[in-house]
Write a protein that holds these residues in place. Sequence first.
Motif: not given
Lengths: 209, 256
Positions: A92-105, A107-118, A148-151
């Motif tokens: 349920g998208a409205d009740r999910v908190i998804k964890v990302l680990w910025p140090e996995r990426y 470059s910022p561009a790769e992290l941005q892609m994951e942010i935009d995907r999730f 990165v841009e986090i909207k």
Amino acid sequence: MTKVKVCGLTREQDVHLCCELGVDFMGFIFHESSPRNADRDFVARASCPNAAKVGVFVRQSPDEIRDIMERCNLDFAQLHGGQSPDDCREVGADRVIKVLWPERYDSPAELQMEIDRFAPACAFLLFDAGSSGGGHGRTIDFTNLQQVEIKTNWFLAGGLDPNNVEPILQQEPTVLDINSGVESAPGIKDATKLQAVMGRIAAHKGKAS
Amino acid sequence: MLDKFRAAKQEEIAALHDEFMEGRIPAVYEGNRPSFSNAIRAKGPGAVIAEFKPASPSKGVLREHANPLDYADTYATNGAAAMSVLTESQYFKGHPDYLFMCADRGLPLLRKDFIIDPLQVAMTASSPASAVLLIARMFGSSHELRQMVQLAEAAGLEPVTEVFDESDLESAREAGAKIIQVNNRDLNTLTTTLDISRRLMDKQDGELWISASGVDNRAQIVEMAELGFDAVLIGTSLMLADDPATLLAQLTGAKE
């Protein structure tokens, strides 16, 4: 105004402490190998009128997560493993908190892609230190995160304690996620440390307004 | 959240535009389209619009392997006035084909999706849907909403305009909407409360009003009917029920 989540609660008295201090999110870990793994009946009983209950899930299927959310009366599921955007939507998208680990990426561009995907598949993103897991007390590396841009609304976790929250508040996360930094031992919260953190945040709010 | 839904529709809208540019326009459905509003008036006030919704953004998957044919049967034989069918795939696991699958049980169908482009209305008109949902606040102005309301009517569909608050209701009226659906979800807290229906109820002559979200028992339906709601729309509780037939019969008052 930055809100606060205290994660890794395992004891009734810590739930009361968080509730009294005005914590906004209470986190319970459903991962057997964690020293802070919570008992389901304890989580089901835990209640605080002004705090949302969050379950932290690493390996469970979306089906199991929905079931535990129902039984323990959880408001959010924090998906702290390799779950996909589709898994997030199944919970349920409205009740999910998804964890990302910025140090996995790399470059910022790769992290941005994951942010935009999730971002479209969850209510909040959560950025944690290291490259997996959590609760290890390591402080988050801001290098990628600053570019990165986090909207969407986001949590910031990773080694937060009374002495380092101030610079982190400058990043303006929606929610500060604190775990080992307010403990005397794994799963045992420390009232003095937690009060200190809440005090720093309140002081920052005062400055900002 | 509405922004996420809007984004989710961009691919479909782009595909519809590509096809349109190549001269492929969806052919209008030639079969019978029972009147949505007549069916509701015949069973109202407090008629039940039963919804088929395999998943939702607030609860995730509601029912694994849900078969729209079974639900159409159950809803038609247990007193529903109409059926709402989710056709959005990403968040609700719906599909436009479900409209065709549910059509021959005699219930008028409401297409529930995020309809923001005229070609989506044309696509709806190529299905057996009798009505189409338009969400007032997904349009920049009441002028844009009016165009969609008129387009839907011209295509033989009954537009159902959904409102969350007073300013949405004002836009809906300016747009000439005749069927008003009040959504009981508070978009700030994402919780549902019938207080929104209680607060907004202001039915004018010739209008048809629906209360949607957060209704799951007969007493609430009776209250909404007394307030003047012609219908209530019920989805989540029917999809979660192990025996939706019995629940629907209780909701419509056919069974104690």
